[in-house]
Scaffold this motif. Structure first.
Motif, PDB file in Angstrom:
ATOM      1  N   ARG A 136       0.843  -1.192   0.000  1.00 34.66           N
ATOM      2  CA  ARG A 136       0.000   0.000   0.000  1.00 34.66           C
ATOM      3  C   ARG A 136       0.880   1.244   0.000  1.00 34.66           C
ATOM      4  N   VAL A 137       0.309   2.325  -0.491  1.00 32.03           N
ATOM      5  CA  VAL A 137       1.002   3.615  -0.521  1.00 32.03           C
ATOM      6  C   VAL A 137       0.259   4.559   0.423  1.00 32.03           C
ATOM      7  N   LYS A 138       0.990   5.156   1.344  1.00 36.63           N
ATOM      8  CA  LYS A 138       0.373   6.031   2.332  1.00 36.63           C
ATOM      9  C   LYS A 138      -0.133   7.321   1.693  1.00 36.63           C
ATOM     10  N   SER A 139      -1.058   7.959   2.365  1.00 29.62           N
ATOM     11  CA  SER A 139      -1.619   9.215   1.883  1.00 29.62           C
ATOM     12  C   SER A 139      -0.522  10.261   1.703  1.00 29.62           C
ATOM     13  N   GLY A 140      -0.517  10.898   0.574  1.00 31.17           N
ATOM     14  CA  GLY A 140       0.469  11.940   0.294  1.00 31.17           C
ATOM     15  C   GLY A 140       1.713  11.443  -0.411  1.00 31.17           C
ATOM     16  N   GLU A 141       1.970  10.114  -0.380  1.00 30.58           N
ATOM     17  CA  GLU A 141       3.198   9.590  -0.998  1.00 30.58           C
ATOM     18  C   GLU A 141       3.158   9.710  -2.519  1.00 30.58           C
ATOM     19  N   MET A 219      -3.199   4.952  -7.707  1.00 22.99           N
ATOM     20  CA  MET A 219      -2.658   3.650  -7.334  1.00 22.99           C
ATOM     21  C   MET A 219      -3.738   2.587  -7.492  1.00 22.99           C
ATOM     22  N   GLU A 220      -3.312   1.386  -7.892  1.00 24.99           N
ATOM     23  CA  GLU A 220      -4.224   0.266  -8.006  1.00 24.99           C
ATOM     24  C   GLU A 220      -3.609  -0.948  -7.324  1.00 24.99           C
ATOM     25  N   LEU A 229       1.377   1.659  -9.759  1.00 21.85           N
ATOM     26  CA  LEU A 229       1.315   3.113  -9.842  1.00 21.85           C
ATOM     27  C   LEU A 229       0.999   3.491 -11.295  1.00 21.85           C
ATOM     28  N   VAL A 230      -0.081   4.214 -11.490  1.00 21.01           N
ATOM     29  CA  VAL A 230      -0.539   4.588 -12.829  1.00 21.01           C
ATOM     30  C   VAL A 230      -0.106   6.024 -13.115  1.00 21.01           C
ATOM     31  N   PHE A 231       0.533   6.240 -14.285  1.00 24.19           N
ATOM     32  CA  PHE A 231       1.045   7.573 -14.593  1.00 24.19           C
ATOM     33  C   PHE A 231       0.986   7.841 -16.089  1.00 24.19           C
TER      34      PHE A 231
END
Length: 408
Positions: A136-141, A219-220, A229-231
């Motif tokens: 998981r990716v934390k909020s703000g990362e 993020m998915e 990570l979608v970019f």
């Protein structure tokens, strides 16, 4: 070997010679259907059309003015599938679809910037994605990764290409997902100064400033406790902004509200649509209830029903479908205590006599005319649940015969 498209990713045209040409078939997908087409596999002395590999799709372009439909790598060769045959030794001009190529270069070089990836998930479509080694990716990362990536772009970080032999000690120092079993020639290293160095056969920009910008879309959930990570990078950011702006203009025209209110407008529209659907179902239910009562051989001359979610039209449909010239109908809708509505319908003599008494018992207001006595009720809650409009009433699939239970 390294092809010309790998030695100079910015080269758009190349004159070369045909080495071989043989009949072949290619399976393509057209409107969701797979079809086989006949053509020729052509190899040339060198190519600027990148063969698909390393997660990057192949280039589009032309060979001697003929569209190249697919480019694949077979050992040291790039095989071009074309619809028309060419003579061995013939000189041909290769042209690359530059817009597609440059897009691939931007997405490919942008891949390591938001974080160390384990593999390309998408490249060459509407978006790109990389797999991060975290659950998981934390909020703000995500915002922090995007900011750091764009700072590197503004810093004009060089992107260097190195060719190493397989036994070069430097090979062990770079990141790799392994070499294909039919790999031939030197190993190609893409080195983004201070960011990343990895084995890669794909096309890249020569400087991060050519990426223009990177936008992290979100993020998915990935596989095995990974995160995708979608970019988007480069021209895709501009196209994304254009599409978003045009969509925003269309929504403003449709909803007549500010962009920040579009979500609420859609929510409201969905609620209204659901209400309209519920009203249609309610009307259909009323017809079915009435017809069910009339189909019973022992229906009698009295029908009563309470339905919490009904309304005036619901009651009127039932009364009209049953007919109240010879049948007394008593209907209530609403909660069993509190505000509600009722309808007493039947022969005028019965309704004129019982209507005021029903209104009194239900603490309601109403008036009778032409065999109908509609009204509103207001009943306080009582211990034991008695005294409400539903007292003695049936569920929607039930009715009762005989006039005695109507009012006592």
């Amino acid at each position: 070997m390294a092809f010309q498209c790998q030695r100079d990713c910015y080269m758009r045209e190349l004159t070369t010679r045909v080495v071989s040409c043989s009949p072949a078939e290619l399976q393509l997908e057209n409107n969701g259907k797979k079809e086989k087409i006949k053509g020729f596999n052509v190899t040339v002395k060198d190519t600027i059309l990148f063969p698909e590999g390393g997660g990057q799709p192949d280039d589009h372009g032309t060979m001697g003015g003929v569209q190249v439909l697919r480019v694949t790598r077979q050992g040291p060769d790039a095989v071009h599938f074309v619809s028309s045959g060419l003579e061995e030794g013939q000189e041909v001009l290769l042209k690359v679809d530059w817009e597609r190529r440059f897009d691939h270069m931007q997405q490919h070089s942008g891949r390591p910037l938001p974080g160390k990836d384990r593999g390309i998930k998408e490249l060459g479509r509407q978006r790109s994605s990389i797999e991060l080694d975290t659950a998981r990716v934390k909020s703000g990362e995500a915002e922090a990764l995007e900011t750091a990536a764009n700072e590197k772009i503004r810093s004009r970080v060089p992107v260097n290409v190195r060719l190493l032999s397989l036994d070069d000690p430097e090979v062990e120092k770079v990141r790799s997902r392994g070499l294909p079993v039919d790999h031939a020639g030197p190993i190609r290293i893409i080195d983004i100064e201070g960011v990343d160095a990895n084995m890669c056969c794909g096309t890249h920009v020569s400087n991060l400033s050519h990426l223009q910008a990177i936008k992290v879309l979100g993020m998915e959930k990935g596989k095995k406790n990974k995160t995708n990570l979608v970019f988007i990078a480069g021209n895709r950011v501009l196209k994304y902004a254009e599409r978003s702006y045009n969509t925003e203009k269309s929504l403003i025209s449709l909803f007549k509200v500010r962009p920040e209110e579009h979500v609420q407008a859609v929510d409201k529209l969905q609620i209204e649509e659901q209400l309209n659907t519920n009203l249609v179902l309610l009307r259909d239910m009323a017809v079915l209830i009435a017809r069910n009562f009339k189909s019973k051989p022992d229906q009698g001359n009295f029908f009563t029903l309470h339905y919490k979610d009904g309304d005036n039209e619901f009651m009127n449909i039932i009364a009209n479908e049953i007919g109240f010239e010879d049948t007394v109908i008593f209907l209530t809708v609403g909660e069993e205590t509190g505000e509600g509505m009722f309808l007493l319908a039947g022969p005028s003599s019965v309704v004129d006599s019982l209507g005021p008494r029903v209104m009194e018992l239900l603490h309601g207001k109403g008036a009778g005319k032409n065999g109908r006595f509609p009204g509103k009720s207001e009943l306080p809650g009582q211990e034991g649940g008695g005294g409400g409009p539903a007292a003695g009433a049936q569920s929607p699939d039930e009715g009762s015969g005989g006039v005695e239970p109507a009012v006592r």
